[in-house]
Design an enzyme around this catalytic site. Structure first.
Site, PDB file in Angstrom:
ATOM      1  N   TYR A   1       0.995  -0.966  -0.426  1.00 32.78           N
ATOM      2  CA  TYR A   1      -0.285   0.127  -0.148  1.00 32.78           C
ATOM      3  C   TYR A   1       0.903   0.575   0.144  1.00 32.78           C
ATOM      4  CZ  TYR A   1      -3.679   3.543   2.031  1.00 32.78           C
ATOM      5  OH  TYR A   1      -4.912   4.057   1.714  1.00 32.78           O
TER       6      TYR A   1
ATOM      7  N   ARG B   1      -3.562   8.268  16.707  1.00 28.39           N
ATOM      8  CA  ARG B   1      -4.471   8.992  15.205  1.00 28.39           C
ATOM      9  C   ARG B   1      -5.014   9.764  14.938  1.00 28.39           C
ATOM     10  NH1 ARG B   1      -1.100   5.172  14.687  1.00 28.39           N
ATOM     11  NH2 ARG B   1      -1.474   3.361  13.027  1.00 28.39           N
TER      12      ARG B   1
HETATM   13  P1  NAD Z   1     -12.872   1.737   0.552  1.00 24.62           P
HETATM   14  O1  NAD Z   1     -12.178   0.068   0.994  1.00 24.62           O
HETATM   15  O2  NAD Z   1     -14.104   1.874   1.264  1.00 24.62           O
HETATM   16  O3  NAD Z   1     -13.026   1.866  -1.110  1.00 24.62           O
HETATM   17  C1  NAD Z   1     -11.834   2.261  -1.893  1.00 24.62           C
HETATM   18  C2  NAD Z   1     -13.411   1.846  -3.303  1.00 24.62           C
HETATM   19  O4  NAD Z   1     -11.811   1.280  -4.620  1.00 24.62           O
HETATM   20  C3  NAD Z   1     -13.979   0.588  -2.886  1.00 24.62           C
HETATM   21  O5  NAD Z   1     -15.068   0.787  -3.191  1.00 24.62           O
HETATM   22  C4  NAD Z   1     -13.249  -0.459  -4.195  1.00 24.62           C
HETATM   23  O6  NAD Z   1     -14.616  -1.922  -4.513  1.00 24.62           O
HETATM   24  C5  NAD Z   1     -12.247   0.548  -4.977  1.00 24.62           C
HETATM   25  N1  NAD Z   1     -11.764  -0.568  -5.609  1.00 24.62           N
HETATM   26  C6  NAD Z   1     -10.402  -1.179  -5.224  1.00 24.62           C
HETATM   27  N2  NAD Z   1      -9.344  -1.686  -6.108  1.00 24.62           N
HETATM   28  C7  NAD Z   1     -10.590  -1.483  -7.173  1.00 24.62           C
HETATM   29  C8  NAD Z   1     -10.082  -1.762  -8.923  1.00 24.62           C
HETATM   30  N3  NAD Z   1      -8.701  -2.496  -8.926  1.00 24.62           N
HETATM   31  N4  NAD Z   1     -10.667  -1.144  -9.626  1.00 24.62           N
HETATM   32  C9  NAD Z   1     -11.172  -0.578  -8.829  1.00 24.62           C
HETATM   33  N5  NAD Z   1     -12.052  -0.465  -8.253  1.00 24.62           N
HETATM   34  C10 NAD Z   1     -11.230  -1.088  -7.168  1.00 24.62           C
HETATM   35  O7  NAD Z   1     -12.004   2.769   0.912  1.00 24.62           O
HETATM   36  P2  NAD Z   1     -12.052   4.494   1.102  1.00 24.62           P
HETATM   37  O8  NAD Z   1     -11.312   4.349   2.285  1.00 24.62           O
HETATM   38  O9  NAD Z   1     -13.292   5.250   0.544  1.00 24.62           O
HETATM   39  O10 NAD Z   1     -10.616   5.268   0.614  1.00 24.62           O
HETATM   40  C11 NAD Z   1     -10.774   5.355  -1.297  1.00 24.62           C
HETATM   41  C12 NAD Z   1      -9.413   6.265  -1.356  1.00 24.62           C
HETATM   42  O11 NAD Z   1      -8.757   6.975  -0.356  1.00 24.62           O
HETATM   43  C13 NAD Z   1      -8.063   5.047  -1.386  1.00 24.62           C
HETATM   44  O12 NAD Z   1      -7.713   5.121  -2.231  1.00 24.62           O
HETATM   45  C14 NAD Z   1      -7.586   5.128  -0.257  1.00 24.62           C
HETATM   46  O13 NAD Z   1      -5.695   4.846  -0.673  1.00 24.62           O
HETATM   47  C15 NAD Z   1      -7.275   6.552   0.486  1.00 24.62           C
HETATM   48  N6  NAD Z   1      -7.408   6.800   2.052  1.00 24.62           N
HETATM   49  C16 NAD Z   1      -8.202   7.100   2.600  1.00 24.62           C
HETATM   50  C17 NAD Z   1      -8.406   7.031   4.255  1.00 24.62           C
HETATM   51  C18 NAD Z   1      -8.927   6.368   4.602  1.00 24.62           C
HETATM   52  O14 NAD Z   1      -8.846   6.539   6.162  1.00 24.62           O
HETATM   53  N7  NAD Z   1     -10.769   6.391   4.438  1.00 24.62           N
HETATM   54  C19 NAD Z   1      -6.925   7.075   4.020  1.00 24.62           C
HETATM   55  C20 NAD Z   1      -5.832   8.120   3.357  1.00 24.62           C
HETATM   56  C21 NAD Z   1      -6.430   7.421   1.903  1.00 24.62           C
HETATM   57  N1  UDP Z   2      -6.241  -1.019  15.427  1.00 21.26           N
HETATM   58  C1  UDP Z   2      -6.811  -1.322  17.043  1.00 21.26           C
HETATM   59  N2  UDP Z   2      -8.083  -2.836  16.937  1.00 21.26           N
HETATM   60  C2  UDP Z   2      -8.750  -2.561  15.695  1.00 21.26           C
HETATM   61  C3  UDP Z   2      -8.351  -2.486  14.170  1.00 21.26           C
HETATM   62  C4  UDP Z   2      -7.067  -1.418  14.555  1.00 21.26           C
HETATM   63  O1  UDP Z   2      -6.491  -1.417  17.614  1.00 21.26           O
HETATM   64  O2  UDP Z   2      -9.053  -3.521  15.535  1.00 21.26           O
HETATM   65  C5  UDP Z   2      -5.328  -0.400  15.577  1.00 21.26           C
HETATM   66  C6  UDP Z   2      -4.700  -0.609  14.205  1.00 21.26           C
HETATM   67  O3  UDP Z   2      -3.300  -0.939  15.594  1.00 21.26           O
HETATM   68  C7  UDP Z   2      -3.780   1.426  14.511  1.00 21.26           C
HETATM   69  C8  UDP Z   2      -4.417   1.935  14.491  1.00 21.26           C
HETATM   70  O4  UDP Z   2      -5.225   0.888  14.786  1.00 21.26           O
HETATM   71  O5  UDP Z   2      -2.691   1.171  15.408  1.00 21.26           O
HETATM   72  C9  UDP Z   2      -5.213   2.612  13.605  1.00 21.26           C
HETATM   73  O6  UDP Z   2      -5.581   0.760  12.169  1.00 21.26           O
HETATM   74  P1  UDP Z   2      -6.391   1.899  11.164  1.00 21.26           P
HETATM   75  O7  UDP Z   2      -6.304  -0.094  10.624  1.00 21.26           O
HETATM   76  O8  UDP Z   2      -7.874   2.485  11.091  1.00 21.26           O
HETATM   77  O9  UDP Z   2      -5.850   2.138  10.132  1.00 21.26           O
HETATM   78  P2  UDP Z   2      -4.217   3.035  10.003  1.00 21.26           P
HETATM   79  O10 UDP Z   2      -3.076   2.143  10.628  1.00 21.26           O
HETATM   80  O11 UDP Z   2      -4.265   2.524   8.667  1.00 21.26           O
HETATM   81  O12 UDP Z   2      -3.905   3.548  10.415  1.00 21.26           O
END
Ligand code: NAD
Ligand code: UDP
Length: 314
Positions: free
Chosen positions: A145, A211
């Site tokens: 990722y 976070r």
């Molecule tokens: P999510 O998993 O809910 O959404 C991702 C979407 O992409 C899903 O609908 C999934 O089906 C689709 N997808 C995955 N692989 C695909 C492919 N090969 N072709 C077409 N569609 C595909 O996650 P989210 O939280 O909504 O994240 C959306 C974007 O924002 C992602 O790129 C993620 O990396 C980025 N992002 C999210 C967060 C967060 O905290 N939610 C933080 C940082 C970055």
């Molecule tokens: N985490 C946790 N319990 C859970 C899921 C996640 O304590 O059931 C912790 C995880 O280890 C991390 C933080 O929560 O330290 C945020 O995790 P998340 O998977 O939401 O996102 P990211 O690590 O990508 O920020």
């Protein structure tokens, strides 16, 4: 003026909110998704809008459509899901970026990349400004990722420099809200679903890691302001809420807000789990008309709890 806008990953958590907001502002929206982690139920209420189109497609394959703007969100975001098929995650980030940048170049569309605070890895600088290059393990379990997203940023910059593509890069920090999948695996949805079901709340490690949680509406506002920002500003720009919490504080707040009898249980910390994370949002404030988060954790959690309560009863 009505724009035609492509949202990849539009059936996911963030994408579904973005599609709705773009439609509400009078645009035509094409939502592309392969439903790996997204769901039709997130966007089903938009289907009777004549300006909304849904396309089942995988971004690792080329796609052609005439659009004015592209928001590239397709990629699983939860560690559980992106590690499930790590090679596919890299392909989605890298080949997805190449395919969408190629499309943007061909049809002269502006394109925004949903990058991530994960490009900073387990950061040694706190809070994280955009100028920090990060501390990423290139061969660790999160690298599919982190490095996929870092490579995508590089591709965006190179398409800008070599091919004059109009790019925007945002680095999103932990975002939560309604439309998260109950099996998403990220911490906010896990804790809320566990609390509502009266199950143990699973803290990984000692719960002292931090976070900074952003409510989805604040993110969507920041994303759209970034897309509309002046052509000489392409980022990268942090979009997140700088209020920082430990996972133990989050668990206690969720238990309080849900009135749950759940107990806290401690499980091993996954490898390479970042110890701290907090965005420096000075640049976003300066460049995006004083953008800053307006919904703080307690209010955002209450909205999200209400969503999961309904979902679990259905
Ligand atoms: P999510 O998993 O809910 O959404 C991702 C979407 O992409 C899903 O609908 C999934 O089906 C689709 N997808 C995955 N692989 C695909 C492919 N090969 N072709 C077409 N569609 C595909 O996650 P989210 O939280 O909504 O994240 C959306 C974007 O924002 C992602 O790129 C993620 O990396 C980025 N992002 C999210 C967060 C967060 O905290 N939610 C933080 C940082 C970055
Ligand atoms: N985490 C946790 N319990 C859970 C899921 C996640 O304590 O059931 C912790 C995880 O280890 C991390 C933080 O929560 O330290 C945020 O995790 P998340 O998977 O939401 O996102 P990211 O690590 O990508 O920020």
């Amino acid at each position: 003026m009505k724009k035609r806008i492509l949202v990849t990953g539009g059936a996911g958590f963030i994408g579904s909110h973005l599609c709705e907001r773009l439609l509400n502002e009078g645009n035509e929206v094409i939502c592309l998704d392969n439903y790996f982690t997204g769901s039709k139920s997130n966007i089903v209420h938009l289907l009777n809008n004549p300006f909304f189109e849904l396309v089942r497609h995988d971004v690792t394959h080329p796609f052609f459509v005439e659009v004015d703007e592209i928001y590239n969100l397709a990629c699983p975001a939860s560690p559980v899901h992106y590690q499930h098929n790590s090679i596919k995650t890299i392909k989605t980030s890298v080949m997805g970026a190449i395919n969408m940048l190629g499309l943007a170049k061909r049809v002269n569309a502006k394109i925004l990349q949903a990058s991530t605070s994960e490009v900073y890895g387990d950061p040694l600088v706190h809070p994280q400004p955009e100028s920090y290059w990060g501390h990423v393990n290139p061969i660790g379990i999160r690298s599919c990722y982190d490095e996929g997203k870092r490579c995508a940023e590089s591709l965006f910059v190179n398409y800008k420099d070599q091919n004059n593509v109009n790019i925007k890069i945002i680095r999103i920090f932990n975002t939560y809200g309604p439309n998260m999948n109950p099996d998403d695996g990220r911490v906010v949805s896990n804790f809320i679903v566990q609390a509502l079901k009266g199950e143990d709340i699973t803290i990984f490690g000692d719960g002292k890691q931090t976070r900074s949680f952003q409510y989805v509406d604040d993110l969507v506002e920041g994303m759209m302001r970034m897309m509309a920002s002046s052509d000489d500003f392409w980022g990268p720009v942090n979009i997140g809420n700088p209020n920082e919490f430990t996972m133990l504080e989050l668990a206690q707040l969720v238990i309080k807000l849900t009135n749950s009898n759940s107990q806290i249980t401690y499980l091993p910390l996954p490898k390479d789990d970042p110890m701290q994370r907090k965005p420096d949002i000075t640049l976003a404030k300066e460049k995006l008309h004083n953008w800053e988060p307006t919904i703080q954790l307690e209010q955002g959690l209450l909205n999200t709890i209400e969503y999961f309560e309904k979902l679990l009863k259905a």
